[in-house]
Design a protein around this motif. Structure first.
Motif, short mmCIF file in Angstrom:
data_model
loop_
_atom_site.label_atom_id
_atom_site.label_comp_id
_atom_site.label_asym_id
_atom_site.label_seq_id
_atom_site.Cartn_x
_atom_site.Cartn_y
_atom_site.Cartn_z
N LEU A 165 0.83 -1.20 0.00
CA LEU A 165 0.00 0.00 0.00
C LEU A 165 0.86 1.25 0.00
CD1 LEU A 165 -2.70 -1.25 2.49
CD2 LEU A 165 -3.21 -0.34 0.21
N ASP A 166 1.93 1.23 0.78
CA ASP A 166 2.85 2.37 0.83
C ASP A 166 3.43 2.64 -0.56
OD1 ASP A 166 4.34 4.22 2.76
OD2 ASP A 166 6.01 3.27 1.70
N GLU A 167 3.80 1.58 -1.27
CA GLU A 167 4.35 1.74 -2.63
C GLU A 167 3.32 2.33 -3.58
OE1 GLU A 167 7.76 -1.57 -3.45
OE2 GLU A 167 5.70 -2.20 -3.80
N GLN A 168 2.10 1.78 -3.58
CA GLN A 168 1.10 2.21 -4.55
C GLN A 168 0.56 3.61 -4.21
OE1 GLN A 168 -1.80 -0.76 -5.70
NE2 GLN A 168 -0.24 -2.36 -5.93
N LEU A 169 0.50 3.95 -2.94
CA LEU A 169 0.12 5.32 -2.55
C LEU A 169 1.18 6.31 -3.00
CD1 LEU A 169 -1.24 4.57 1.02
CD2 LEU A 169 -2.56 5.64 -0.81
N ALA A 170 2.45 5.94 -2.84
CA ALA A 170 3.54 6.81 -3.28
C ALA A 170 3.48 7.04 -4.78
CB ALA A 170 4.89 6.20 -2.88
N HIS A 171 3.19 5.99 -5.54
CA HIS A 171 3.12 6.11 -6.99
C HIS A 171 1.98 7.03 -7.41
CE1 HIS A 171 3.72 4.99 -11.16
NE2 HIS A 171 2.47 4.59 -11.26
N ALA A 172 0.83 6.91 -6.75
CA ALA A 172 -0.31 7.76 -7.09
C ALA A 172 0.03 9.23 -6.85
CB ALA A 172 -1.53 7.36 -6.25
N GLN A 173 0.67 9.52 -5.72
CA GLN A 173 1.03 10.92 -5.43
C GLN A 173 2.10 11.43 -6.39
OE1 GLN A 173 -0.13 13.31 -3.98
NE2 GLN A 173 1.40 14.68 -3.11
N ASP A 174 3.10 10.62 -6.68
CA ASP A 174 4.17 11.05 -7.59
C ASP A 174 3.61 11.38 -8.97
OD1 ASP A 174 6.02 10.73 -5.59
OD2 ASP A 174 6.77 8.80 -6.31
N LYS A 175 2.73 10.53 -9.49
CA LYS A 175 2.17 10.77 -10.82
C LYS A 175 1.28 12.01 -10.83
CE LYS A 175 2.69 8.61 -13.97
NZ LYS A 175 3.74 8.70 -15.01
N ALA A 176 0.53 12.24 -9.74
CA ALA A 176 -0.31 13.43 -9.67
C ALA A 176 0.55 14.69 -9.72
CB ALA A 176 -1.16 13.40 -8.39
N TYR A 229 0.17 13.12 22.86
CA TYR A 229 -0.56 13.21 21.59
C TYR A 229 0.06 12.36 20.48
CZ TYR A 229 -2.69 16.91 24.23
OH TYR A 229 -3.34 17.59 25.22
N ALA A 230 0.89 11.40 20.87
CA ALA A 230 1.55 10.54 19.88
C ALA A 230 0.57 9.73 19.04
CB ALA A 230 2.55 9.62 20.56
N PRO A 231 -0.53 9.18 19.62
CA PRO A 231 -1.46 8.45 18.76
C PRO A 231 -2.04 9.32 17.64
CG PRO A 231 -1.88 7.95 21.07
CD PRO A 231 -0.91 9.09 21.05
N PHE A 232 -2.35 10.57 17.96
CA PHE A 232 -2.88 11.49 16.94
C PHE A 232 -1.78 11.86 15.95
CE2 PHE A 232 -4.00 15.94 15.68
CZ PHE A 232 -5.14 15.63 14.96
N ARG A 233 -0.59 12.16 16.46
CA ARG A 233 0.55 12.51 15.59
C ARG A 233 0.83 11.40 14.58
NH1 ARG A 233 5.75 11.47 18.59
NH2 ARG A 233 5.13 9.38 17.89
N ASP A 234 0.82 10.16 15.04
CA ASP A 234 1.16 9.04 14.17
C ASP A 234 0.14 8.88 13.05
OD1 ASP A 234 3.34 8.59 15.76
OD2 ASP A 234 2.47 6.89 16.84
N ILE A 235 -1.13 9.15 13.35
CA ILE A 235 -2.16 9.07 12.32
C ILE A 235 -1.94 10.13 11.25
CG2 ILE A 235 -4.62 9.47 11.90
CD1 ILE A 235 -5.15 8.13 14.63
N ILE A 236 -1.73 11.37 11.68
CA ILE A 236 -1.52 12.47 10.72
C ILE A 236 -0.27 12.21 9.89
CG2 ILE A 236 -1.15 14.94 10.47
CD1 ILE A 236 -3.93 14.15 11.49
N ARG A 237 0.78 11.75 10.53
CA ARG A 237 2.04 11.48 9.82
C ARG A 237 1.85 10.39 8.77
NH1 ARG A 237 7.07 10.80 13.72
NH2 ARG A 237 6.54 13.00 14.07
N ALA A 238 1.09 9.36 9.09
CA ALA A 238 0.85 8.26 8.15
C ALA A 238 0.01 8.73 6.97
CB ALA A 238 0.17 7.09 8.86
N VAL A 239 -1.03 9.50 7.24
CA VAL A 239 -1.92 9.98 6.18
C VAL A 239 -1.17 10.91 5.21
CG1 VAL A 239 -3.89 11.51 5.77
CG2 VAL A 239 -4.09 9.66 7.42
N LEU A 240 -0.25 11.71 5.74
CA LEU A 240 0.45 12.70 4.91
C LEU A 240 1.76 12.18 4.32
CD1 LEU A 240 -0.10 15.99 6.95
CD2 LEU A 240 -1.22 15.27 4.84
N ARG A 241 2.09 10.93 4.59
CA ARG A 241 3.36 10.40 4.07
C ARG A 241 3.41 10.47 2.55
NH1 ARG A 241 7.88 7.31 4.64
NH2 ARG A 241 8.11 5.49 3.29
N HIS A 242 2.32 10.17 1.89
CA HIS A 242 2.27 10.23 0.43
C HIS A 242 1.05 11.05 -0.01
CE1 HIS A 242 5.54 7.41 0.30
NE2 HIS A 242 4.83 6.47 0.89
#
Length: 699
Positions: free
Chosen positions: A371-382, A448-461
């Protein structure tokens, strides 16, 4: 229902629980004793003896040397307390995230000492200077004869704003429910390859700056899958249903027999795909079997190293999520129903289970890597098309009470209550979203680490995040277990801390933040979002003042402006009153349907008159011309981002979601269709002249 006495009101106030609220009719309603008792109990208070509980609440910070977590804003001074035995010296320093140490200046501010648990405690005050860099730092306290203690200090940016790539120009966003957008190559459900292709089309052909998609959070590992993307198992991880099997690099090395099996699985799913409803269970069952075949294919040395690096980066959270997934395959998707010894990730029973199921846990981790790979590809192409933002993810309000996040994060979630919303004009019975809320005190204790980790994961790609029900960072409507949705109470959160962490992660990712601030929202909250550079959400039908349409020039600049939202029908359906008739069929109205239809027609008439007054619409205009005119009106506003839903681009009419229902309506299962109601493939979307006409208005 009984009214609370003063001692219970005082205890509720000390815990940030509102004892009254203003309903959608403007009337003040008092929260009942029963509701306050249940909510306070979920917060760890003992409402049976409110006086004793209140004294304990007052003493609680005096038992600590430092606050559980201190959050400051870049460029602003902040005072912080430190507790020591009365008369003892106090020294406080900051250890910076990037290295280095800074001693803090003590402020001459006398605070009376306090007797707590038989000890006399004094309080010293220190100044956190305005010049500290953004980041996750540590406060370090010391005093004579006492070991050093430390606590988190988070310095957050003053503003988020627009990404530098957008400059000062206005952009537009194409929004869609990805699962509903099916191509010839997808397996009955729109996937990440479809997202990639949609982004390329939107950016290269339509001139869009972003594609906003529904939450792609992880759901259950085995059927039945929860159809709502807003009731996920985990917000930290993603849903492998969205993987494109054929895009996995190891697909090229499949043995012929395995490749033939995958071909059969894909064909069966596509043949059975219905125009009436998306079948996630069938799609995931087939895709999961195919992915297991791919998992057995040897990976190159480079890809093995990449997978190992991914697992190291994601750490214990990934391992726990994968372990939950395998446990769910064995014991069911709801962890609350598992054997007692398996209900906590740290138990010996879970450790023994993990040791016995190592290969299955590896498979679940591997899926997240793909999923990380395919999400990265979608963002890169956009971004390669010239988009200023790229993919924008939607962040759900919460998670399933028996899902992975609730299991692995344990006490961070409150028990015996769920999140919802009080009655409003469109949901007049209130809403219960069946999600456990975060405990404010537990979030603070976790820095606030649980919230931070969610935001960081969503914005990674991604280049942006839309935060659903962002007012929940200020307060959430807690509904006691077994109570009606309108029998809840608002519980307040430290919004400066939560929004500060959100802003810090967004700035580090170079991303824009859009908050869904619809419904009953205090105007001061909207002003606060604007001051922090967070865009709000403005829906044309809801932008009114004193019952009349709000003129375009008076819309706010800091917003994502749209004609409709996923909780309403597409604009073509809305113009026909589909939202009123559907709620009447489902028994969700509190007044006669004729009265609701008349009120709806009157509201629509006001907007259509305003659009005609601007010369954007003729008297005899048809449905498509009206949809185009409504979107053209958005261009008259100062909004920084404009939004058009894919359903409006193609003329769809069917509602995606009817709030206040679960199975009464096929929520989140409606495939993308054209004006004739027939399912529409992504290939047909690309060729749609209607879509091109609407996009040209916003370009």
């Amino acid at each position: 229902m009984t009214l609370p006495d003063q001692s219970l009101l005082d205890l509720a106030d000390a815990y940030g629980v509102a004892t009254s609220f203003t309903d959608w009719r403007g009337e003040t309603r008092t929260v009942s004793t029963e509701t306050l008792t249940a909510v306070l109990g979920a917060l760890g208070a003992d409402p049976a003896d409110p006086g004793a509980a209140l004294r304990d609440r007052w003493d609680e910070p005096w038992r600590r040397t430092l606050p559980a977590c201190t959050v400051a804003t870049e460029g602003e001074e902040r005072l912080v307390w430190m507790h020591v035995p009365d008369g003892a010296p106090a020294v406080l320093a900051v250890e910076l995230e990037g290295g280095g140490r800074l001693d803090l200046e003590q402020v001459d501010q006398w605070v009376p000492p306090r007797e707590v648990d038989g000890r006399r405690i004094g309080e010293a005050t220190f100044r956190i200077p305005a010049g500290l860099p953004m980041g996750y730092h540590r406060l370090v306290a010391s005093s004579d004869g006492i070991a050093e203690e430390d606590a988190p200090l988070i310095v957050t940016p003053a503003r988020v704003g627009m990404p530098a790539s957008m400059g000062d120009r206005r952009g537009w966003v194409l929004s869609t429910q990805l699962y509903s957008v099916r191509s010839a190559g997808s397996w009955g459900v729109g996937d990440l390859t479809d997202l990639t292709d949609l982004g390329v089309w939107a950016g290269a052909d339509l001139g869009a700056d972003s594609v906003l998609v529904n939450p792609l959070h992880a759901a259950e590992p085995v059927p039945p899958l929860e159809p709502s993307p807003y009731l996920p198992s985990s917000r930290r991880f993603f849903h492998p249903l969205y993987l494109r099997v054929e895009a996995v690099p190891e697909y090229a090395a499949l043995p012929s027999r395995a490749r033939a099996r995958i071909t059969v699985l894909a064909r069966r799913v596509r043949e059975r795909a219905s125009g009436e409803a998306i079948d996630r269970d069938a799609a995931w069952s087939a895709k999961r079997e195919a992915l297991r075949l791919l998992f057995a294919v040897p990976r190159s040395a480079g890809r093995e190293r990449d997978l190992a690096a991914f697992r190291r980066r994601e750490g214990v959270a990934l391992t726990d999520f994968a372990t939950w997934s395998v446990l769910a395959e064995t014991y069911g998707n709801d962890a609350r129903q598992w054997p007692e010894g398996l209900r906590s990730p740290g138990s010996p029973e879970v450790a023994a289970f993990a040791a016995e199921h190592e290969a299955a846990i590896d498979f679940a981790c591997w899926l997240q890597w793909l999923l990380d790979e395919q999400l990265a590809h979608a963002q890169d192409k956009a971004l390669c098309t010239g988009m200023g933002i790229g993919v924008m993810h939607d962040l759900a309000v919460g998670v399933h009470p028996g899902g992975a996040d609730a299991w692995r994060l344990g006490d961070v979630y409150a028990q015996g209550v769920s999140v919802g919303a009080p009655p409003d004009p469109f949901n007049q019975l209130g809403q219960n979203w069946l999600q456990p809320p975060w405990r404010p005190d537990a979030l603070e204790a976790a820095a606030y680490a649980p919230f931070r980790d969610i935001i960081r994961a969503v914005l990674r790609h991604a280049g942006g995040v839309r935060v659903d029900h962002i007012i929940g960072l200020f307060r959430l409507w807690w509904v006691p277990e077994g109570a009606d949705a309108d029998r809840g109470a608002y519980v307040h959160y430290d919004h400066e801390a939560l929004i500060g962490v959100l802003a810090l992660e967004a700035v580090r990712a170079g991303a824009v933040v859009v908050g869904e601030d619809l419904g009953v929202v205090d105007p001061s909250a909207r002003a606060y979002f604007a001051s922090r550079g967070i865009l709000g959400t403005s829906i044309l039908w809801f932008e009114r003042e004193d019952g009349a349409p709000l003129p375009a020039e008076r819309w706010r600049e800091q917003c994502l402006a749209s004609v409709t939202t996923h909780d309403l029908p597409p604009t073509a359906g809305y113009l026909e009153g589909a939202h009123v008739r559907l709620r009447a069929e489902l028994g969700l109205l509190t007044r006669p349907v004729e009265e609701e239809l008349a009120a709806d027609r009157e509201e629509q008439r006001g907007w259509l008159d305003e659009i005609r007054r601007r010369g954007l619409l003729g008297d005899d205009a048809g449905e498509e011309a009206t949809v185009l005119a409504l979107h053209r009106y958005l261009t008259l506003t100062p909004a920084r981002l404009l939004n058009a839903a894919l359903v409006d681009l193609v003329g769809d009419r069917r509602t995606q979601n009817q709030p206040g229902t679960v199975d009464e309506y096929p929520n989140w299962r409606v495939p993308l269709s054209g004006p004739d109601g027939e399912p529409m493939t992504l290939e047909a979307v690309f060729a749609s002249e209607r879509a091109a006409r609407l996009a040209a208005i916003l370009r």
